[in-house]
Scaffold this motif. Structure first.
Motif, mmCIF file in Angstrom:
data_model
loop_
_atom_site.group_PDB
_atom_site.id
_atom_site.type_symbol
_atom_site.label_atom_id
_atom_site.label_comp_id
_atom_site.label_asym_id
_atom_site.label_seq_id
_atom_site.Cartn_x
_atom_site.Cartn_y
_atom_site.Cartn_z
ATOM 1 N N THR A 168 24.910 61.816 19.701
ATOM 2 C CA THR A 168 25.214 63.077 20.046
ATOM 3 C C THR A 168 25.928 63.878 18.122
ATOM 4 N N HIS A 169 25.917 62.612 17.750
ATOM 5 C CA HIS A 169 26.523 63.449 16.360
ATOM 6 C C HIS A 169 25.238 62.076 15.375
ATOM 7 N N THR A 170 24.881 63.017 13.708
ATOM 8 C CA THR A 170 25.055 62.248 12.749
ATOM 9 C C THR A 170 25.425 61.052 11.661
ATOM 10 N N THR A 171 26.748 60.420 13.108
ATOM 11 C CA THR A 171 27.048 59.430 12.749
ATOM 12 C C THR A 171 26.665 58.394 12.579
ATOM 13 N N ALA A 172 25.225 58.770 13.610
ATOM 14 C CA ALA A 172 24.169 57.499 14.075
ATOM 15 C C ALA A 172 23.182 57.414 13.052
ATOM 16 N N TYR A 196 22.373 66.567 20.034
ATOM 17 C CA TYR A 196 22.682 66.864 21.545
ATOM 18 C C TYR A 196 23.696 66.767 22.147
ATOM 19 N N ARG A 197 24.374 67.357 23.314
ATOM 20 C CA ARG A 197 25.844 67.244 23.910
ATOM 21 C C ARG A 197 25.795 68.314 25.041
ATOM 22 N N ARG A 198 26.231 67.068 26.102
ATOM 23 C CA ARG A 198 26.546 68.196 27.097
ATOM 24 C C ARG A 198 27.596 69.658 27.540
ATOM 25 N N ASP A 199 27.066 69.605 25.985
ATOM 26 C CA ASP A 199 28.010 71.283 26.102
ATOM 27 C C ASP A 199 28.309 72.598 26.639
ATOM 28 N N ASP A 200 28.993 73.110 27.336
ATOM 29 C CA ASP A 200 28.566 74.509 27.598
ATOM 30 C C ASP A 200 27.872 75.569 26.717
ATOM 31 N N HIS A 205 28.861 77.142 20.451
ATOM 32 C CA HIS A 205 28.346 76.125 20.771
ATOM 33 C C HIS A 205 27.861 76.056 21.814
ATOM 34 N N SER A 206 25.835 74.654 21.216
ATOM 35 C CA SER A 206 24.660 74.563 22.075
ATOM 36 C C SER A 206 24.808 73.026 22.819
ATOM 37 N N HIS A 207 23.639 73.074 23.326
ATOM 38 C CA HIS A 207 23.671 72.083 23.913
ATOM 39 C C HIS A 207 23.133 71.263 22.866
ATOM 40 N N THR A 210 22.720 71.150 15.600
ATOM 41 C CA THR A 210 22.252 70.113 13.607
ATOM 42 C C THR A 210 23.077 69.921 13.072
ATOM 43 N N GLN A 211 23.296 68.565 12.772
ATOM 44 C CA GLN A 211 24.134 68.458 11.590
ATOM 45 C C GLN A 211 24.015 68.244 10.399
ATOM 46 N N MET A 212 24.893 67.942 9.681
ATOM 47 C CA MET A 212 24.138 66.791 8.350
ATOM 48 C C MET A 212 25.683 66.006 7.896
ATOM 49 N N ILE A 281 37.238 79.472 12.182
ATOM 50 C CA ILE A 281 35.840 78.635 13.059
ATOM 51 C C ILE A 281 35.796 77.157 12.244
ATOM 52 N N GLU A 282 35.668 75.974 13.544
ATOM 53 C CA GLU A 282 35.523 74.922 13.259
ATOM 54 C C GLU A 282 34.239 74.252 12.135
ATOM 55 N N ILE A 283 33.901 73.966 11.077
ATOM 56 C CA ILE A 283 32.691 74.367 10.044
ATOM 57 C C ILE A 283 32.543 72.061 10.635
ATOM 58 N N LEU A 284 33.223 71.669 9.805
ATOM 59 C CA LEU A 284 33.098 69.891 10.008
ATOM 60 C C LEU A 284 34.417 68.986 10.790
#
Ligand code: FA5
Ligand code: MG
Length: 344
Positions: A168-172, A196-200, A205-207, A210-212, A281-284
């Motif tokens: 769900t995040h690159t924290t993994a 990937y997230r079950r976001d609407d 927002h996209s399900h 990409t994160q860094m 707009i939130e970026i991080l």
């Protein structure tokens, strides 16, 4: 001798009549070949009076070389003729327009990801990756989010089975990097990847997105190091036109935690549907790595500290290129994608 004379005249006529190289070759085989009349004539020699043989032989040879030289001449003439005909037939009109090859170009998300990577590599970071199908362990538990903890609800998850999920995040990747390095210091990595997230799905927002992740662990790392790094990144990516703000936030894996917003590029901070009328707009998300996270990975949290951040690459790309809907990145309309060919 009379027959020879006739043969000479006949061959001369036949060669004159040849209008292609292949006919000329047939002619050569006919008159000079092994089964030709001149070879035959030589065989006849034994039937002649010995006194007549030398004159006869000389005549045959003279005709042979006469025919051979006629053929050579004709050949040279026909070669030029055929070459000219071919040049005429294969003429290329260089003034005609060609077909412009339809070249692909780098996808805008790749472009922004590469730009972010270059920026951080320039600051001495290395790049690390991890699996998209991830273990619960690295995505949640090592990020200080145990089973059953309500913080799991912040990221609605696609589970594969009890132990595996789509990260769900690159924290993994961050928790994997910590484990891989412990107890070595310092760590300085960025970790880009799909999440990937079950976001609407909506404009921002996209399900799948990409994160860094960025992670720095060493002795004496402070919140001010994080702030300076993120301000530097924002300036590099957006120039001086956009305003950024740090907002207190909450993550299980950082303490304290912040989120960074950039003033909306569509309304310039006034409020519009893209920024949901907030002007930002939130970026991080970011913060100081929680001591529990360091300890679980094998670090002594009294001897080192670190900061981490997770930036949304689509959001950065939207702000940088004035894109009003995140879904443009995934619908692959060539007219949209082509715009970015000039940034390659
Ligand atoms: C996180 O995912 C944290 N792991 C970030 C983090 C890392 C915090 C390290 C502290 C330390 P968050 O859920 O807020 O946080 O997502 C981070 C960024 O990803 C957001 O600021 C946003 O830019 C982007 N983002 C989040 N959800 C979506 C989505 N559905 N579509 C597109 N971008 C998204
Ligand atoms: Mg957030």
């Amino acid at each position: 001798m009379e027959q020879l004379k006739q043969l000479r005249a006949q061959a001369e006529q036949a060669i004159q009549n040849c209008d292609t190289l292949s006919k000329l070759n047939d002619c050569r085989v006919e008159y000079l070949g092994k089964k030709g009349p001149l070879q035959e004539a030589m065989k006849e020699m034994k039937n002649l009076d010995p006194a007549d043989r030398p004159a006869f032989g000389a005549s045959v040879n003279e005709i042979k070389s006469f025919i051979a030289s006629l053929i050579e001449e004709k050949k040279a003439e026909l070669e030029v003729k055929e070459m000219n005909e071919r040049l005429e037939k294969e003429k290329i009109d260089i003034t005609l327009d060609g077909f412009e090859p339809n070249l692909g170009n780098v996808h805008p998300l790749t472009l922004v990801q590469q730009e972010l990577e270059d920026l951080f590599i320039g600051l001495g970071y290395t790049v690390a990756e991890g699996p998209e199908v991830e273990m619960d362990l690295y995505n949640f538990e090592r990020a200080n989010i145990p089973h059953g903890h309500p913080a799991r609800d912040m990221q609605d998850t696609f589970y594969i089975d009890a132990e595996r999920l789509l990260r769900t995040h690159t924290t993994a990747i961050q928790t994997r990097q910590l484990e891989a390095h412990a107890p070595k210091l310092p760590i300085k990595v960025i970790c880009p990847g799909k999440v990937y997230r079950r976001d609407d799905d909506d404009a921002t927002h996209s399900h799948q997105f990409t994160q860094m992740e960025g992670l720095v662990v060493a002795e004496g790392i402070q919140l001010s190091d994080l702030k300076g790094t993120l301000e530097f990144m924002a300036k590099k990516m957006f120039g001086d036109k956009r305003v950024i703000r740090f907002r207190p936030s909450y993550f299980q894996f950082t303490e304290p935690s912040v989120e960074v917003d950039v003033s909306c590029h569509i309304c310039n901070g006034k409020g519009c549907p893209v920024c949901k009328h907030t002007g930002w707009i939130e970026i991080l998300g970011a913060g100081m790595v929680h001591p529990n996270v360091l300890e679980m990975a094998g670090y002594d949290s009294t001897k080192c500290s670190g900061f981490a951040f997770g930036v949304g690459v689509e959001r950065v790309a939207m702000l940088k290129y004035g894109i009003d809907d995140i879904r443009h990145f995934y619908t692959n309309d060539v007219r949209f994608l082509k715009v970015f060919s000039r940034f390659d």
